[in-house]
Design an enzyme around this catalytic site. Sequence first.
Site, PDB file in Angstrom:
ATOM      1  N   ASP A 119      39.650  34.586  28.286  1.00  0.00           N
ATOM      2  CA  ASP A 119      39.845  36.043  28.298  1.00  0.00           C
ATOM      3  C   ASP A 119      38.547  36.701  27.830  1.00  0.00           C
ATOM      4  O   ASP A 119      37.799  36.117  27.030  1.00  0.00           O
ATOM      5  CB  ASP A 119      40.998  36.453  27.372  1.00  0.00           C
ATOM      6  CG  ASP A 119      41.654  37.760  27.807  1.00  0.00           C
ATOM      7  OD1 ASP A 119      42.800  37.728  28.308  1.00  0.00           O
ATOM      8  OD2 ASP A 119      41.004  38.829  27.673  1.00  0.00           O
TER       9      ASP A 119
ATOM     10  N   ASN B   2      43.963  35.174  37.107  1.00  0.00           N
ATOM     11  CA  ASN B   2      44.982  36.147  36.694  1.00  0.00           C
ATOM     12  C   ASN B   2      44.384  37.431  36.112  1.00  0.00           C
ATOM     13  O   ASN B   2      44.994  38.497  36.222  1.00  0.00           O
ATOM     14  CB  ASN B   2      45.906  35.476  35.662  1.00  0.00           C
ATOM     15  CG  ASN B   2      46.734  36.480  34.898  1.00  0.00           C
ATOM     16  OD1 ASN B   2      47.713  37.004  35.408  1.00  0.00           O
ATOM     17  ND2 ASN B   2      46.332  36.790  33.666  1.00  0.00           N
TER      18      ASN B   2
ATOM     19  N   TYR C 201      42.637  49.634  43.612  1.00  0.00           N
ATOM     20  CA  TYR C 201      43.581  48.575  43.199  1.00  0.00           C
ATOM     21  C   TYR C 201      44.223  47.957  44.445  1.00  0.00           C
ATOM     22  O   TYR C 201      44.262  46.727  44.586  1.00  0.00           O
ATOM     23  CB  TYR C 201      44.654  49.129  42.256  1.00  0.00           C
ATOM     24  CG  TYR C 201      45.494  48.031  41.623  1.00  0.00           C
ATOM     25  CD1 TYR C 201      45.024  47.292  40.537  1.00  0.00           C
ATOM     26  CD2 TYR C 201      46.763  47.718  42.105  1.00  0.00           C
ATOM     27  CE1 TYR C 201      45.789  46.276  39.951  1.00  0.00           C
ATOM     28  CE2 TYR C 201      47.535  46.710  41.533  1.00  0.00           C
ATOM     29  CZ  TYR C 201      47.041  45.994  40.458  1.00  0.00           C
ATOM     30  OH  TYR C 201      47.803  44.979  39.887  1.00  0.00           O
TER      31      TYR C 201
ATOM     32  N   LYS D   8      43.609  44.028  45.581  1.00  0.00           N
ATOM     33  CA  LYS D   8      44.713  43.068  45.618  1.00  0.00           C
ATOM     34  C   LYS D   8      44.997  42.595  47.048  1.00  0.00           C
ATOM     35  O   LYS D   8      45.398  41.450  47.268  1.00  0.00           O
ATOM     36  CB  LYS D   8      45.963  43.669  44.973  1.00  0.00           C
ATOM     37  CG  LYS D   8      45.803  43.899  43.468  1.00  0.00           C
ATOM     38  CD  LYS D   8      45.529  42.594  42.726  1.00  0.00           C
ATOM     39  CE  LYS D   8      45.522  42.732  41.226  1.00  0.00           C
ATOM     40  NZ  LYS D   8      45.274  41.466  40.534  1.00  0.00           N
TER      41      LYS D   8
HETATM   42  N1  LIG Z   1      52.046  43.915  35.050  1.00  0.00           N
HETATM   43  C1  LIG Z   1      52.324  44.157  36.315  1.00  0.00           C
HETATM   44  O1  LIG Z   1      53.245  44.931  36.633  1.00  0.00           O
HETATM   45  C2  LIG Z   1      51.550  43.492  37.418  1.00  0.00           C
HETATM   46  C3  LIG Z   1      52.043  43.615  38.722  1.00  0.00           C
HETATM   47  C4  LIG Z   1      51.347  43.005  39.754  1.00  0.00           C
HETATM   48  C5  LIG Z   1      50.192  42.306  39.492  1.00  0.00           C
HETATM   49  N2  LIG Z   1      49.746  42.212  38.222  1.00  0.00           N
HETATM   50  C6  LIG Z   1      48.511  41.464  37.997  1.00  0.00           C
HETATM   51  O2  LIG Z   1      48.757  40.429  37.064  1.00  0.00           O
HETATM   52  C7  LIG Z   1      47.557  40.139  36.352  1.00  0.00           C
HETATM   53  C8  LIG Z   1      47.837  40.131  34.862  1.00  0.00           C
HETATM   54  O3  LIG Z   1      48.264  41.428  34.496  1.00  0.00           O
HETATM   55  P1  LIG Z   1      49.086  41.750  33.161  1.00  0.00           P
HETATM   56  O4  LIG Z   1      50.090  42.760  33.539  1.00  0.00           O
HETATM   57  O5  LIG Z   1      49.485  40.529  32.472  1.00  0.00           O
HETATM   58  O6  LIG Z   1      47.944  42.544  32.350  1.00  0.00           O
HETATM   59  P2  LIG Z   1      47.470  42.529  30.816  1.00  0.00           P
HETATM   60  O7  LIG Z   1      46.678  43.755  30.665  1.00  0.00           O
HETATM   61  O8  LIG Z   1      48.606  42.257  29.918  1.00  0.00           O
HETATM   62  O9  LIG Z   1      46.502  41.237  30.789  1.00  0.00           O
HETATM   63  C9  LIG Z   1      45.304  41.215  31.492  1.00  0.00           C
HETATM   64  C10 LIG Z   1      44.313  40.355  30.734  1.00  0.00           C
HETATM   65  O10 LIG Z   1      43.089  40.322  31.495  1.00  0.00           O
HETATM   66  C11 LIG Z   1      42.021  40.411  30.570  1.00  0.00           C
HETATM   67  N3  LIG Z   1      40.812  40.928  31.235  1.00  0.00           N
HETATM   68  C12 LIG Z   1      40.569  42.187  31.667  1.00  0.00           C
HETATM   69  N4  LIG Z   1      39.317  42.266  32.175  1.00  0.00           N
HETATM   70  C13 LIG Z   1      38.771  41.028  32.067  1.00  0.00           C
HETATM   71  C14 LIG Z   1      37.516  40.462  32.404  1.00  0.00           C
HETATM   72  N5  LIG Z   1      36.538  41.207  32.948  1.00  0.00           N
HETATM   73  N6  LIG Z   1      37.311  39.151  32.173  1.00  0.00           N
HETATM   74  C15 LIG Z   1      38.289  38.396  31.618  1.00  0.00           C
HETATM   75  N7  LIG Z   1      39.482  38.876  31.246  1.00  0.00           N
HETATM   76  C16 LIG Z   1      39.730  40.175  31.479  1.00  0.00           C
HETATM   77  C17 LIG Z   1      42.519  41.356  29.478  1.00  0.00           C
HETATM   78  O11 LIG Z   1      41.769  41.214  28.278  1.00  0.00           O
HETATM   79  C18 LIG Z   1      43.982  40.930  29.347  1.00  0.00           C
HETATM   80  O12 LIG Z   1      44.123  39.919  28.354  1.00  0.00           O
HETATM   81  C19 LIG Z   1      46.531  41.174  36.799  1.00  0.00           C
HETATM   82  O13 LIG Z   1      45.696  40.621  37.800  1.00  0.00           O
HETATM   83  C20 LIG Z   1      47.397  42.279  37.384  1.00  0.00           C
HETATM   84  O14 LIG Z   1      46.708  43.044  38.343  1.00  0.00           O
HETATM   85  C21 LIG Z   1      50.393  42.785  37.167  1.00  0.00           C
END
Ligand SMILES: NC(=O)c1ccc[n+]([C@@H]2O[C@H](COP(=O)([O-])OP(=O)(O)OC[C@H]3O[C@@H](n4cnc5c(N)ncnc54)[C@H](O)[C@@H]3O)[C@@H](O)[C@H]2O)c1
Length: 260
Positions: free
Chosen positions: A37, A90, A155, A159
């Site tokens: 992370d 992720n 976004y 994606k």
């Molecule tokens: N939560 C949702 O509803 C949802 C829906 C569809 C897709 N997603 C996708 O799932 C994935 C995880 O999302 P989440 O909801 O768990 O988000 P979150 O914000 O809880 O976690 C994301 C993590 O990515 C890390 N991060 C951000 N920029 C970074 C970088 N440059 N290098 C390394 N780490 C980095 C952050 O520090 C964080 O720990 C993402 O790709 C998001 O687009 C989430």
Amino acid sequence: MNRVDNKVAIITGGGSGIGARTSQLMAEAGATVVVTDINFESAESTSQSIIAAGGKAMALRHDVTMNDDWESVIEETMLAYHHLDILVNNAGISGAGLPPLEEATLESWQTVMSINLDSVFLGTQKAVLCMKESGGSIVNISSIMGLVGGAGPAYNASKGGVRLLSKSVAVKCGEMGYPIRVNSVHPGYVWTPLVRNIVEHMEDDNITEEGLREMLTEKHPIGRLGTPDDIARGILFLASDDSSFITGSELVIDGGYTAI
Ligand SMILES: NC(=O)c1ccc[n+]([C@@H]2O[C@H](COP(=O)([O-])OP(=O)(O)OC[C@H]3O[C@@H](n4cnc5c(N)ncnc54)[C@H](O)[C@@H]3O)[C@@H](O)[C@H]2O)c1
């Protein structure tokens, strides 16, 4: 079922939300997990939770937009564990707070594209180089917003790009005879910090976190939002040999969001 015994997995963005739960579930299913992370403390906290539960893990600081960081993460993984079997791309951001279409700048567009899509290119390329003899599974986290519009253009485009990058590399690995599977996962809304933070950037100041939650829940025919565990189970399936005939595919885990 869904066992990943003796496999080594790198999971990016493993400090929070979907990435944290995926790291824990992967370790519960037998994998050694490299939790990465940009926020090292959060990766370390996930890694410690795995170790406390009897699993194997290490945490690394990793900015997924940086080629050099990818090289170090792969190098440290190979030094510690000598092979790589699973990569979960992720890490991502929602782009909430960045200017909307008519005021967007090239810089704001590129911020989202670099974290959500360039990162997946970099990670997938490095993993293919590592896995091309030994084999492996790459799971790229896209979104329902990689299938339909409804988020910001950057976004959605990032994606959607993850979806087709995954298919492209899956086909290429097949052509080259590399035993590597590549798939994308498309979650519906999951109540993580990424989604909770959207409320701070909404045009209507009167919308509360609870209000946002209700609005989003209504869009899911199943009647609730997803949990990190719902998504982690799908990721584990694609990472494991249970999905050995699945490549170039997309797993939609969205409580029916895109069925309407
Ligand atoms: N939560 C949702 O509803 C949802 C829906 C569809 C897709 N997603 C996708 O799932 C994935 C995880 O999302 P989440 O909801 O768990 O988000 P979150 O914000 O809880 O976690 C994301 C993590 O990515 C890390 N991060 C951000 N920029 C970074 C970088 N440059 N290098 C390394 N780490 C980095 C952050 O520090 C964080 O720990 C993402 O790709 C998001 O687009 C989430």
